[in-house]
Each structure stands twice: as C-alpha cells, then as structure tokens.
Design a protein around this motif. Structure first.
Motif, mmCIF file in Angstrom:
data_model
loop_
_atom_site.group_PDB
_atom_site.id
_atom_site.type_symbol
_atom_site.label_atom_id
_atom_site.label_comp_id
_atom_site.label_asym_id
_atom_site.label_seq_id
_atom_site.Cartn_x
_atom_site.Cartn_y
_atom_site.Cartn_z
ATOM 1 N N LEU A 165 21.507 22.377 69.104
ATOM 2 C CA LEU A 165 20.305 23.096 68.717
ATOM 3 C C LEU A 165 20.248 23.135 67.196
ATOM 4 C CD1 LEU A 165 17.862 24.814 69.471
ATOM 5 C CD2 LEU A 165 19.389 26.784 69.625
ATOM 6 N N VAL A 166 19.137 22.688 66.630
ATOM 7 C CA VAL A 166 18.980 22.620 65.179
ATOM 8 C C VAL A 166 17.782 23.468 64.771
ATOM 9 C CG1 VAL A 166 18.611 21.102 63.206
ATOM 10 C CG2 VAL A 166 19.897 20.273 65.177
ATOM 11 N N VAL A 167 18.029 24.374 63.840
ATOM 12 C CA VAL A 167 16.954 25.167 63.249
ATOM 13 C C VAL A 167 17.012 24.933 61.747
ATOM 14 C CG1 VAL A 167 15.993 27.458 62.904
ATOM 15 C CG2 VAL A 167 17.090 26.902 65.065
ATOM 16 N N ALA A 168 16.021 24.239 61.210
ATOM 17 C CA ALA A 168 15.962 23.934 59.779
ATOM 18 C C ALA A 168 14.638 24.474 59.237
ATOM 19 C CB ALA A 168 16.057 22.433 59.551
ATOM 20 N N TYR A 169 14.734 25.337 58.253
ATOM 21 C CA TYR A 169 13.521 25.949 57.714
ATOM 22 C C TYR A 169 13.693 26.269 56.233
ATOM 23 C CZ TYR A 169 15.935 30.455 58.189
ATOM 24 O OH TYR A 169 16.825 31.481 58.088
ATOM 25 N N GLU A 170 12.563 26.489 55.593
ATOM 26 C CA GLU A 170 12.515 26.779 54.161
ATOM 27 C C GLU A 170 11.766 28.088 53.953
ATOM 28 O OE1 GLU A 170 9.609 24.889 51.030
ATOM 29 O OE2 GLU A 170 11.309 23.553 51.356
ATOM 30 N N VAL A 171 12.285 28.895 53.033
ATOM 31 C CA VAL A 171 11.627 30.153 52.692
ATOM 32 C C VAL A 171 11.266 30.093 51.213
ATOM 33 C CG1 VAL A 171 11.824 32.654 52.615
ATOM 34 C CG2 VAL A 171 13.007 31.377 54.401
ATOM 35 N N ARG A 172 10.008 30.380 50.925
ATOM 36 C CA ARG A 172 9.523 30.395 49.549
ATOM 37 C C ARG A 172 8.972 31.780 49.255
ATOM 38 N NH1 ARG A 172 7.583 26.270 46.084
ATOM 39 N NH2 ARG A 172 8.072 24.832 47.762
ATOM 40 N N THR A 173 9.469 32.395 48.179
ATOM 41 C CA THR A 173 8.989 33.721 47.794
ATOM 42 C C THR A 173 8.722 33.734 46.293
ATOM 43 O OG1 THR A 173 9.430 36.083 47.916
ATOM 44 C CG2 THR A 173 11.299 34.683 47.435
ATOM 45 N N THR A 174 7.756 34.513 45.901
ATOM 46 C CA THR A 174 7.398 34.607 44.487
ATOM 47 C C THR A 174 8.370 35.530 43.775
ATOM 48 O OG1 THR A 174 5.078 34.300 45.037
ATOM 49 C CG2 THR A 174 5.569 35.209 42.873
ATOM 50 N N MET A 175 8.943 35.042 42.684
ATOM 51 C CA MET A 175 9.826 35.882 41.891
ATOM 52 C C MET A 175 9.000 36.701 40.903
ATOM 53 S SD MET A 175 13.329 34.966 39.951
ATOM 54 C CE MET A 175 12.854 34.680 38.278
ATOM 55 N N ILE A 201 20.998 42.211 33.166
ATOM 56 C CA ILE A 201 21.199 43.024 34.368
ATOM 57 C C ILE A 201 19.890 43.140 35.150
ATOM 58 C CG2 ILE A 201 21.694 45.372 35.180
ATOM 59 C CD1 ILE A 201 23.768 45.545 32.901
ATOM 60 N N GLY A 202 18.778 43.321 34.455
ATOM 61 C CA GLY A 202 17.481 43.407 35.117
ATOM 62 C C GLY A 202 17.111 42.116 35.837
ATOM 63 N N PHE A 203 17.361 40.977 35.198
ATOM 64 C CA PHE A 203 17.057 39.688 35.814
ATOM 65 C C PHE A 203 17.906 39.466 37.057
ATOM 66 C CE2 PHE A 203 17.841 35.120 36.265
ATOM 67 C CZ PHE A 203 16.544 34.685 36.455
ATOM 68 N N ILE A 204 19.189 39.737 36.971
ATOM 69 C CA ILE A 204 20.089 39.578 38.126
ATOM 70 C C ILE A 204 19.663 40.516 39.257
ATOM 71 C CG2 ILE A 204 22.456 39.922 38.920
ATOM 72 C CD1 ILE A 204 23.341 38.851 36.147
ATOM 73 N N THR A 205 19.261 41.727 38.915
ATOM 74 C CA THR A 205 18.791 42.671 39.929
ATOM 75 C C THR A 205 17.520 42.172 40.599
ATOM 76 O OG1 THR A 205 19.761 44.497 38.677
ATOM 77 C CG2 THR A 205 18.097 45.066 40.314
ATOM 78 N N LEU A 206 16.586 41.644 39.823
ATOM 79 C CA LEU A 206 15.343 41.110 40.375
ATOM 80 C C LEU A 206 15.613 39.973 41.353
ATOM 81 C CD1 LEU A 206 12.205 40.920 40.362
ATOM 82 C CD2 LEU A 206 12.470 39.288 38.482
ATOM 83 N N VAL A 207 16.468 39.033 40.966
ATOM 84 C CA VAL A 207 16.790 37.904 41.839
ATOM 85 C C VAL A 207 17.481 38.398 43.107
ATOM 86 C CG1 VAL A 207 18.173 35.802 42.030
ATOM 87 C CG2 VAL A 207 16.835 36.217 39.974
ATOM 88 N N THR A 208 18.395 39.347 42.958
ATOM 89 C CA THR A 208 19.099 39.884 44.122
ATOM 90 C C THR A 208 18.139 40.578 45.080
ATOM 91 O OG1 THR A 208 21.101 40.189 42.790
ATOM 92 C CG2 THR A 208 20.962 41.423 44.858
#
Length: 122
Positions: free
Chosen positions: A94-104, A20-27
C-alpha cells in the motif's frame, strides 16, 4: 581609559530575537503537517495489517483508509494519492504519496512531501 563592552548590543538582541521568531514561525507552520502525517502512518499501518488486505485494490484500500482519515481528521490525502503496487520481490504494498503546501508568509510557501509504503498482509 578604555571602556570594556558589557553584554550584547541592541543589534545583537534584535538578531537573536529575529532568529528565534523565524524558527518559531516555521515550527508552528510545520507541526500540524507532521502531526497529520503521523495519523496517515497509523492509518496505513492499520489498513495494511487487516486480514485480507493482500487482495485489496486501489478502491478498496481507499475505502478503508478514508474511514480512518475521517476519524483522524486527515485533510491532505486524496484518492489519487493512494495506490497498491507490487514491489521488487513481487509482494503487494500500500503506497500513500502526497504533498502538503502551506503559506509561511506573503508569497513564500513551505512544501513537504511524504510517501508511506507498507506491505499488505495476506
């Protein structure tokens, strides 16, 4: 006489709580990213639906989008992520393509990639 187990053991509870903690962190890490993507979709649809959008080039599309991004506080889309392309039927989109990187946590990152394609209104 043999005893029967009643309930879960401490290890079972720790496993359930850890899951539950892991799923909460990812969410909690992914929720802001997907909310920002909803703002990007809204902005792309608004700009593509404006009168005269069919004559937009990359610069004019970025100028219109950047105003919407400022209002909606979109921080992960940059000028290089926006383009105006011609699809298979010869229509401009119109094309918008982007990547988001975040630290888990520590050195583990979450990478999410988005691409929005919307035909430009003539």
């Amino acid at each position: 006489m043999m005893q029967q187990q009643r309930g879960m053991t401490i290890w079972s509870w720790l496993f359930v709580l850890g899951t539950i903690g892991f799923i909460t962190l990812v969410t909690l890490k992914l929720f802001p990213i997907y909310m920002e993507n909803m703002s990007v979709k809204k902005a792309v649809n608004q700009v593509a639906g404006t009168a005269g959008a069919g004559s937009f080039n990359k610069r004019t599309a970025w100028d219109a989008l950047s105003k919407q991004f400022y209002i909606d506080d979109v921080k992960n889309v940059e000028k290089d992520n926006v383009d105006v392309e011609i699809d298979e039927e010869g229509e401009r989109e119109l094309v918008v393509a982007y990547e988001v990187r975040t630290t888990m946590m520590y050195n583990v990152d979450i990478v999410v990639w988005f691409e929005e394609r919307v035909p430009l209104k003539e």
